[in-house]
Design an enzyme around this catalytic site. Structure first.
Site, PDB file in Angstrom:
ATOM      1  N   GLY A   1      -8.220 -13.800   7.543  1.00 34.49           N
ATOM      2  CA  GLY A   1      -7.084 -14.432   8.200  1.00 34.49           C
ATOM      3  C   GLY A   1      -6.534 -14.095   9.722  1.00 34.49           C
ATOM      4  CB  CYS A   2      -6.655 -10.145  10.702  1.00 32.49           C
ATOM      5  SG  CYS A   2      -5.154  -9.859   9.162  1.00 32.49           S
ATOM      6  CB  THR A   3     -11.065 -12.545  12.006  1.00 34.57           C
ATOM      7  OG1 THR A   3     -11.393 -11.200  11.507  1.00 34.57           O
ATOM      8  CG2 THR A   3     -12.076 -12.929  12.890  1.00 34.57           C
TER       9      THR A   3
ATOM     10  CE  LYS B   1      -8.499  -2.756   5.867  1.00 33.22           C
ATOM     11  NZ  LYS B   1      -8.809  -1.607   6.460  1.00 33.22           N
TER      12      LYS B   1
ATOM     13  CB  ALA C   1      -7.457 -11.869  16.720  1.00 34.72           C
TER      14      ALA C   1
END
Length: 157
Positions: free
Chosen positions: A46-48, A41, A51
């Site tokens: 974690g995703c930020t 998401k 990226a």
């Protein structure tokens, strides 16, 4: 969960809309190396971080003639906000219907705080110039991951 992709398998085709109004497809990248990373998401910790880590190494991936594409089930509009907020310079593709997630076997049951739900498994696939899966990372832990992927890319030379 779809079948587990094995090394040497042809990478499943995809054609997805991207932040910035474009599209990206495996066919359009024929002859190039591709890092396809799936994440749960936009704008979650974690995703930020993942990226941002790919963004930090973007020049090194480009120097290794490798295209990096992040895929989640978020909309193009969410991807655009996410990219703008964090200054991301990797391609973010929207797989809203989940077809690419299913094809790569990353959509499935997850557990969090004792609750079971369907979601995207954090996974990365390295696709070689012939369109085959050269390496796959499943159930990725973010710290050090991008460095591992970059090492694998460089090892293909």
């Amino acid at each position: 969960m779809a079948k587990e992709l094995k090394l040497g398998d042809p990478a499943p085709p995809f054609d997805l809309p991207t932040a910035g109004g474009g599209r990206v497809s495996l066919a359009s990248l024929k002859g190039k190396r591709v890092v396809l990373y799936f994440y749960p998401k936009d704008d979650t910790p974690g995703c930020t971080q993942e990226a941002l880590n790919f963004t930090e190494k973007a020049k090194e991936f480009a120097a290794a003639k490798t295209t990096v594409i992040g895929v989640s089930r978020d909309s193009v509009a969410k991807h655009e906000k996410f990219a703008a907020k964090h200054g991301l310079n990797v391609t973010l593709a929207a797989d809203e219907d989940g077809a690419a997630c299913n094809a790569y076997g990353v959509w499935g049951e997850k557990k969090l705080y004792g609750r079971t739900y369907m979601g995207v498994e954090r996974a990365t696939f390295l696709i070689d110039t012939k369109g085959k899966v050269a390496k796959a990372w499943r159930k990725v832990r973010v710290p050090g991951h991008v460095e591992d992927v970059l090492e694998a890319v460089k090892a293909l030379d």
